[in-house]
Design an enzyme around this catalytic site. Structure first.
Site, PDB file in Angstrom:
ATOM      1  N   THR A 178     -20.058  62.313  24.328  1.00 41.36           N
ATOM      2  CA  THR A 178     -20.721  63.212  25.274  1.00 41.36           C
ATOM      3  C   THR A 178     -19.753  63.972  26.183  1.00 41.36           C
ATOM      4  O   THR A 178     -20.133  64.371  27.274  1.00 41.36           O
ATOM      5  CB  THR A 178     -21.730  62.422  26.138  1.00 41.36           C
ATOM      6  OG1 THR A 178     -20.996  61.463  26.907  1.00 41.36           O
ATOM      7  CG2 THR A 178     -22.759  61.712  25.294  1.00 41.36           C
ATOM      8  N   TYR A 233     -16.355  63.711  32.489  1.00 42.17           N
ATOM      9  CA  TYR A 233     -16.936  64.753  31.634  1.00 42.17           C
ATOM     10  C   TYR A 233     -17.897  65.607  32.467  1.00 42.17           C
ATOM     11  O   TYR A 233     -19.077  65.284  32.630  1.00 42.17           O
ATOM     12  CB  TYR A 233     -17.677  64.149  30.435  1.00 42.17           C
ATOM     13  CG  TYR A 233     -16.815  63.285  29.520  1.00 42.17           C
ATOM     14  CD1 TYR A 233     -15.433  63.439  29.465  1.00 42.17           C
ATOM     15  CD2 TYR A 233     -17.382  62.319  28.713  1.00 42.17           C
ATOM     16  CE1 TYR A 233     -14.647  62.646  28.629  1.00 42.17           C
ATOM     17  CE2 TYR A 233     -16.607  61.524  27.868  1.00 42.17           C
ATOM     18  CZ  TYR A 233     -15.240  61.701  27.840  1.00 42.17           C
ATOM     19  OH  TYR A 233     -14.476  60.910  27.013  1.00 42.17           O
ATOM     20  N   TYR A 257     -12.233  57.699  18.903  1.00 43.83           N
ATOM     21  CA  TYR A 257     -12.730  58.997  19.367  1.00 43.83           C
ATOM     22  C   TYR A 257     -12.154  60.164  18.569  1.00 43.83           C
ATOM     23  O   TYR A 257     -11.146  60.025  17.893  1.00 43.83           O
ATOM     24  CB  TYR A 257     -12.534  59.157  20.876  1.00 43.83           C
ATOM     25  CG  TYR A 257     -11.150  59.381  21.461  1.00 43.83           C
ATOM     26  CD1 TYR A 257     -10.462  60.573  21.297  1.00 43.83           C
ATOM     27  CD2 TYR A 257     -10.569  58.412  22.268  1.00 43.83           C
ATOM     28  CE1 TYR A 257      -9.235  60.796  21.899  1.00 43.83           C
ATOM     29  CE2 TYR A 257      -9.329  58.625  22.884  1.00 43.83           C
ATOM     30  CZ  TYR A 257      -8.668  59.823  22.693  1.00 43.83           C
ATOM     31  OH  TYR A 257      -7.455  60.046  23.289  1.00 43.83           O
ATOM     32  N   GLN A 296     -26.495  69.479  14.969  1.00 39.55           N
ATOM     33  CA  GLN A 296     -25.283  68.663  14.814  1.00 39.55           C
ATOM     34  C   GLN A 296     -25.653  67.177  14.808  1.00 39.55           C
ATOM     35  O   GLN A 296     -25.118  66.396  14.017  1.00 39.55           O
ATOM     36  CB  GLN A 296     -24.299  68.958  15.946  1.00 39.55           C
ATOM     37  CG  GLN A 296     -23.702  70.362  15.880  1.00 39.55           C
ATOM     38  CD  GLN A 296     -22.655  70.614  16.954  1.00 39.55           C
ATOM     39  OE1 GLN A 296     -22.412  69.782  17.821  1.00 39.55           O
ATOM     40  NE2 GLN A 296     -22.026  71.777  16.890  1.00 39.55           N
TER      41      GLN A 296
HETATM   42  N1  LIG Z   1     -11.260  58.131  25.629  1.00 39.88           N
HETATM   43  C1  LIG Z   1     -10.792  59.339  25.565  1.00 39.88           C
HETATM   44  O1  LIG Z   1      -9.733  59.672  26.123  1.00 39.88           O
HETATM   45  C2  LIG Z   1     -11.563  60.349  24.765  1.00 39.88           C
HETATM   46  C3  LIG Z   1     -10.953  61.558  24.391  1.00 39.88           C
HETATM   47  C4  LIG Z   1     -11.682  62.450  23.587  1.00 39.88           C
HETATM   48  C5  LIG Z   1     -12.983  62.123  23.208  1.00 39.88           C
HETATM   49  N2  LIG Z   1     -13.560  60.944  23.633  1.00 39.88           N
HETATM   50  C6  LIG Z   1     -14.955  60.586  23.247  1.00 39.88           C
HETATM   51  O2  LIG Z   1     -15.138  60.782  21.868  1.00 39.88           O
HETATM   52  C7  LIG Z   1     -16.190  61.727  21.639  1.00 39.88           C
HETATM   53  C8  LIG Z   1     -15.948  62.491  20.352  1.00 39.88           C
HETATM   54  O3  LIG Z   1     -14.744  63.186  20.384  1.00 39.88           O
HETATM   55  P1  LIG Z   1     -14.719  64.760  20.383  1.00 39.88           P
HETATM   56  O4  LIG Z   1     -15.977  65.250  20.998  1.00 39.88           O
HETATM   57  O5  LIG Z   1     -13.399  65.158  20.921  1.00 39.88           O
HETATM   58  O6  LIG Z   1     -14.597  65.146  18.854  1.00 39.88           O
HETATM   59  P2  LIG Z   1     -15.355  65.109  17.467  1.00 39.88           P
HETATM   60  O7  LIG Z   1     -16.441  64.114  17.449  1.00 39.88           O
HETATM   61  O8  LIG Z   1     -14.258  64.994  16.490  1.00 39.88           O
HETATM   62  O9  LIG Z   1     -15.958  66.613  17.405  1.00 39.88           O
HETATM   63  C9  LIG Z   1     -17.110  66.939  18.144  1.00 39.88           C
HETATM   64  C10 LIG Z   1     -17.333  68.440  18.159  1.00 39.88           C
HETATM   65  O10 LIG Z   1     -17.453  68.961  16.862  1.00 39.88           O
HETATM   66  C11 LIG Z   1     -18.486  69.965  16.815  1.00 39.88           C
HETATM   67  N3  LIG Z   1     -19.535  69.385  15.928  1.00 39.88           N
HETATM   68  C12 LIG Z   1     -20.114  68.185  16.008  1.00 39.88           C
HETATM   69  N4  LIG Z   1     -20.977  67.975  15.014  1.00 39.88           N
HETATM   70  C13 LIG Z   1     -20.951  69.071  14.246  1.00 39.88           C
HETATM   71  C14 LIG Z   1     -21.624  69.457  13.079  1.00 39.88           C
HETATM   72  N5  LIG Z   1     -22.498  68.642  12.481  1.00 39.88           N
HETATM   73  N6  LIG Z   1     -21.364  70.668  12.547  1.00 39.88           N
HETATM   74  C15 LIG Z   1     -20.484  71.506  13.136  1.00 39.88           C
HETATM   75  N7  LIG Z   1     -19.790  71.187  14.264  1.00 39.88           N
HETATM   76  C16 LIG Z   1     -20.032  69.993  14.815  1.00 39.88           C
HETATM   77  C17 LIG Z   1     -18.982  70.133  18.238  1.00 39.88           C
HETATM   78  O11 LIG Z   1     -18.202  71.134  18.887  1.00 39.88           O
HETATM   79  P3  LIG Z   1     -18.409  72.712  18.644  1.00 39.88           P
HETATM   80  O12 LIG Z   1     -19.830  72.920  18.231  1.00 39.88           O
HETATM   81  O13 LIG Z   1     -18.050  73.329  19.945  1.00 39.88           O
HETATM   82  O14 LIG Z   1     -17.395  73.058  17.582  1.00 39.88           O
HETATM   83  C18 LIG Z   1     -18.639  68.785  18.853  1.00 39.88           C
HETATM   84  O15 LIG Z   1     -18.507  68.815  20.245  1.00 39.88           O
HETATM   85  C19 LIG Z   1     -16.208  62.560  22.939  1.00 39.88           C
HETATM   86  O16 LIG Z   1     -17.408  63.276  23.098  1.00 39.88           O
HETATM   87  C20 LIG Z   1     -16.008  61.466  23.950  1.00 39.88           C
HETATM   88  O17 LIG Z   1     -17.198  60.722  24.148  1.00 39.88           O
HETATM   89  C21 LIG Z   1     -12.852  60.068  24.387  1.00 39.88           C
END
Ligand SMILES: NC(=O)c1ccc[n+]([C@@H]2O[C@H](COP(=O)([O-])OP(=O)(O)OC[C@H]3O[C@@H](n4cnc5c(N)ncnc54)[C@H](OP(=O)(O)O)[C@@H]3O)[C@@H](O)[C@H]2O)c1
Length: 326
Positions: free
Chosen positions: A20, A60, A204, A289
């Site tokens: 999120t 966030y 993540y 998504q």
């Molecule tokens: N602990 C930490 O330091 C840390 C760091 C990073 C993330 N996180 C956590 O991990 C979660 C996931 O990581 P992330 O959000 O960086 O990356 P991810 O899951 O690799 O990518 C998510 C992004 O991809 C796009 N997307 C998602 N589903 C899709 C689909 N079915 N078709 C097309 N595009 C799609 C969306 O962005 P668009 O539509 O804008 O392209 C979405 O925000 C975060 O939300 C957070 O909760 C934690």
């Protein structure tokens, strides 16, 4: 959807968790404009389709993501495992500042409980090991909150094995590191450590923050809002951008077509192979998504497919002059 037990806890997480960060809306390290109604529908639909846990953080959108999550799970709190974090606060310039003092962590716990509309947080994680000389102090505050019944389990994020050793691995239920086919460093260090100490891994950015979804094109990247942090990331700039788009088009997309799904689900299923990790945290911004991503939880890749991906990853790394695992 398959569930896996998280380390030594009694939490059983769906293999796809709900990320999120992006739904925190626009801020200095945000993802550009986001509609709260879309976010709430995406969360509720994911839960309807078997996702049983949410990962959020106060940083966030400086509380906004937690508030949206709180609204989305109102009336169905018992169906969802809620994970949040501490240690990143808002600085005067709108950027973030790291803080891990006991008083700060205690204040953050109270604020998160309020925003999430709950009286207990299932998993509470130190977001980053910064400032490093305060990690023990923050961990003590978390352990105290566990005793007080405000938190069920404590975990860490972005920690090294040495930093986990300093806290005492017996009490750590989970580690949250980055992990995707383009960020594999944990395979050599963190995965063996976590296995040895029965610490669950919730990974993540399994699609490298959207890069591996199959929806990234040169045109889209050129038109991205400047308030989207990804425009400043190396993987979204040349020569990496073209190499990443080629990996998706030449390797992930044909495999996805065989499974009648999208490249992003192949990328997520790859992280879940051989039970290396407990769950992949997949970020969503809207209901389409959400619906697509839950499919990743039921997708199994064959050895032949995994091998094809490995060959392409090696060729990509060679062409960029990088090691395969970094
Ligand atoms: N602990 C930490 O330091 C840390 C760091 C990073 C993330 N996180 C956590 O991990 C979660 C996931 O990581 P992330 O959000 O960086 O990356 P991810 O899951 O690799 O990518 C998510 C992004 O991809 C796009 N997307 C998602 N589903 C899709 C689909 N079915 N078709 C097309 N595009 C799609 C969306 O962005 P668009 O539509 O804008 O392209 C979405 O925000 C975060 O939300 C957070 O909760 C934690």
């Amino acid at each position: 959807m398959e569930k896996r037990k998280l380390g030594s806890s009694d939490l059983h997480l769906s293999v796809v968790g709900l990320g999120t960060w992006a739904i925190g809306g626009p801020w200095k390290r945000g993802w550009g404009t986001q509609d709260d109604g879309d976010s709430i529908r995406a969360i509720q639909l994911s839960i309807d389709h078997g996702v049983n846990w949410i990962d959020t953080a106060p940083v966030y959108g400086f509380g906004h993501s937690e508030e949206v999550c709180g609204k989305a799970i109102q009336g169905r709190r018992d169906q969802v495992i809620v994970a949040t974090k501490c240690g990143l606060l808002r600085a005067d310039d709108g950027d973030t500042i790291n803080r891990l003092s006991k008083e700060s962590v205690q204040r953050e716990i109270e604020a998160s409980l309020r925003r999430l509309g709950t009286d207990v947080i299932d998993l509470y994680q130190i977001h980053w090991p910064n400032p490093e000389n305060r990690i023990e102090e923050a961990w003590e505050a978390i352990q105290q909150a566990v005793e007080d019944g405000k938190i069920r389990y404590g975990g860490v994020s972005n920690f090294s094995p040495e930093q986990m050793d300093r806290l005492g691995p017996a009490d750590i239920v989970s580690l949250q590191p980055p992990y995707s086919m383009l960020r594999r460093r944990i395979e050599e260090t963190h995965v063996p450590y976590c296995r040895q100490h029965n610490i669950g891994i919730v990974a993540y950015s399994p699609m490298l923050s959207g890069m591996l979804t199959g929806r990234v094109t040169h045109e889209r990247v050129a038109a991205m809002e400047s308030s989207d942090w990804r425009t400043k990331s190396r993987e979204w700039q040349e020569p990496h951008l073209s190499a990443n788009i080629a990996l998706v088009d030449d390797t992930l997309r044909p495999i996805a077509e065989e499974h009648k799904c999208e490249p992003g689900q192949v990328a997520v299923a790859w992280t879940l192979r051989r039970e290396l990790i407990t769950s992949a945290i997949v970020g969503v911004r809207n209901k389409d998504q959400a619906l697509a991503n839950v499919r990743a939880g039921n997708l199994r890749l064959s050895d032949e497919e995994l091998n094809r991906i490995e060959v392409s990853l090696k060729a990509r790394a060679d062409s960029l002059g990088e090691p395969l695992i970094r």
